[in-house]
Design a protein around this motif. Structure first.
Motif, PDB file in Angstrom:
ATOM      1  N   VAL A   6      -0.881   5.389 -13.878  1.00  0.00           N
ATOM      2  CA  VAL A   6      -1.777   5.729 -14.972  1.00  0.00           C
ATOM      3  C   VAL A   6      -1.690   7.233 -15.180  1.00  0.00           C
ATOM      4  CG1 VAL A   6      -4.195   5.857 -15.689  1.00  0.00           C
ATOM      5  CG2 VAL A   6      -3.356   3.820 -14.550  1.00  0.00           C
ATOM      6  N   SER A   7      -1.543   7.643 -16.433  1.00  0.00           N
ATOM      7  CA  SER A   7      -1.502   9.086 -16.685  1.00  0.00           C
ATOM      8  C   SER A   7      -2.826   9.525 -17.297  1.00  0.00           C
ATOM      9  CB  SER A   7      -0.328   9.449 -17.588  1.00  0.00           C
ATOM     10  OG  SER A   7      -0.495   8.918 -18.869  1.00  0.00           O
ATOM     11  N   ILE A   8      -3.303  10.658 -16.814  1.00  0.00           N
ATOM     12  CA  ILE A   8      -4.558  11.233 -17.280  1.00  0.00           C
ATOM     13  C   ILE A   8      -4.201  12.438 -18.138  1.00  0.00           C
ATOM     14  CG2 ILE A   8      -6.761  12.223 -16.594  1.00  0.00           C
ATOM     15  CD1 ILE A   8      -6.421   9.374 -15.582  1.00  0.00           C
ATOM     16  N   GLY A   9      -4.651  12.449 -19.392  1.00  0.00           N
ATOM     17  CA  GLY A   9      -4.336  13.533 -20.319  1.00  0.00           C
ATOM     18  C   GLY A   9      -4.979  14.851 -19.920  1.00  0.00           C
ATOM     19  N   ASP A  10      -4.469  15.943 -20.457  1.00  0.00           N
ATOM     20  CA  ASP A  10      -5.009  17.273 -20.187  1.00  0.00           C
ATOM     21  C   ASP A  10      -6.477  17.335 -20.592  1.00  0.00           C
ATOM     22  OD1 ASP A  10      -2.575  18.198 -19.265  1.00  0.00           O
ATOM     23  OD2 ASP A  10      -1.979  19.020 -21.214  1.00  0.00           O
ATOM     24  N   LYS A  11      -7.272  17.982 -19.764  1.00  0.00           N
ATOM     25  CA  LYS A  11      -8.700  18.203 -19.996  1.00  0.00           C
ATOM     26  C   LYS A  11      -9.498  16.904 -20.146  1.00  0.00           C
ATOM     27  CE  LYS A  11      -8.061  22.786 -21.866  1.00  0.00           C
ATOM     28  NZ  LYS A  11      -8.364  23.735 -22.923  1.00  0.00           N
ATOM     29  N   ALA A  12      -8.971  15.797 -19.641  1.00  0.00           N
ATOM     30  CA  ALA A  12      -9.737  14.546 -19.627  1.00  0.00           C
ATOM     31  C   ALA A  12     -10.760  14.632 -18.507  1.00  0.00           C
ATOM     32  CB  ALA A  12      -8.825  13.352 -19.418  1.00  0.00           C
ATOM     33  N   VAL A  13     -11.924  14.020 -18.714  1.00  0.00           N
ATOM     34  CA  VAL A  13     -12.987  14.030 -17.717  1.00  0.00           C
ATOM     35  C   VAL A  13     -13.206  12.600 -17.244  1.00  0.00           C
ATOM     36  CG1 VAL A  13     -15.422  14.534 -17.292  1.00  0.00           C
ATOM     37  CG2 VAL A  13     -14.089  16.007 -18.818  1.00  0.00           C
ATOM     38  N   VAL A  14     -13.099  12.408 -15.921  1.00  0.00           N
ATOM     39  CA  VAL A  14     -13.317  11.102 -15.304  1.00  0.00           C
ATOM     40  C   VAL A  14     -14.440  11.278 -14.299  1.00  0.00           C
ATOM     41  CG1 VAL A  14     -12.288   9.241 -13.950  1.00  0.00           C
ATOM     42  CG2 VAL A  14     -10.885  10.513 -15.584  1.00  0.00           C
ATOM     43  N   THR A  15     -15.562  10.592 -14.507  1.00  0.00           N
ATOM     44  CA  THR A  15     -16.694  10.740 -13.589  1.00  0.00           C
ATOM     45  C   THR A  15     -16.424   9.991 -12.289  1.00  0.00           C
ATOM     46  OG1 THR A  15     -17.857   8.815 -14.475  1.00  0.00           O
ATOM     47  CG2 THR A  15     -18.305  10.956 -15.508  1.00  0.00           C
ATOM     48  N   GLY A  16     -17.240  10.286 -11.288  1.00  0.00           N
ATOM     49  CA  GLY A  16     -17.106   9.635  -9.989  1.00  0.00           C
ATOM     50  C   GLY A  16     -17.309   8.135 -10.086  1.00  0.00           C
ATOM     51  N   GLN A  17     -16.632   7.394  -9.237  1.00  0.00           N
ATOM     52  CA  GLN A  17     -16.709   5.937  -9.152  1.00  0.00           C
ATOM     53  C   GLN A  17     -16.327   5.251 -10.457  1.00  0.00           C
ATOM     54  OE1 GLN A  17     -20.573   4.917  -7.610  1.00  0.00           O
ATOM     55  NE2 GLN A  17     -20.118   5.797  -5.607  1.00  0.00           N
ATOM     56  N   THR A  18     -15.404   5.847 -11.185  1.00  0.00           N
ATOM     57  CA  THR A  18     -14.913   5.253 -12.431  1.00  0.00           C
ATOM     58  C   THR A  18     -13.609   4.518 -12.139  1.00  0.00           C
ATOM     59  OG1 THR A  18     -15.915   6.956 -13.783  1.00  0.00           O
ATOM     60  CG2 THR A  18     -14.087   5.782 -14.755  1.00  0.00           C
ATOM     61  N   GLY A  19     -13.483   3.297 -12.645  1.00  0.00           N
ATOM     62  CA  GLY A  19     -12.262   2.513 -12.464  1.00  0.00           C
ATOM     63  C   GLY A  19     -11.335   2.709 -13.653  1.00  0.00           C
TER      64      GLY A  19
END
Length: 76
Positions: A6-19
């Motif tokens: 899975v690729s995460i884009g620049d400046k993306a925000v993923v909170t804790g415990q997120t699937g």
């Protein structure tokens, strides 16, 4: 957790415990499991909070305000 490949884009925000199961665009803000875009999840939370109000509005339109008051008194 974040799945493999899975690729995460620049400046993306993923909170804790997120699937995170799919690629995220740059600047995306997601939370929850499975992950949901912030704006979509906020709309759902607002809608869930308004369900009692919407239900009462529908009762009033179907039964009239006087009957709706009687039903509310009986059901509480």
């Amino acid at each position: 957790g974040i799945s493999d490949h899975v690729s995460i884009g620049d400046k993306a925000v993923v909170t804790g415990q997120t699937g995170v199961m799919s690629d995220l665009a740059p600047g995306a803000v997601v939370f929850g499991s499975p992950s949901r875009p912030h704006r979509e999840a906020m709309k759902l939370q607002i809608l869930y909070g308004r369900l009692p109000e919407i239900y009462n509005d529908i009762k009033e339109k179907i039964f009239g305000s006087r009957t709706a008051a009687v039903i509310a008194a009986i059901s509480s």
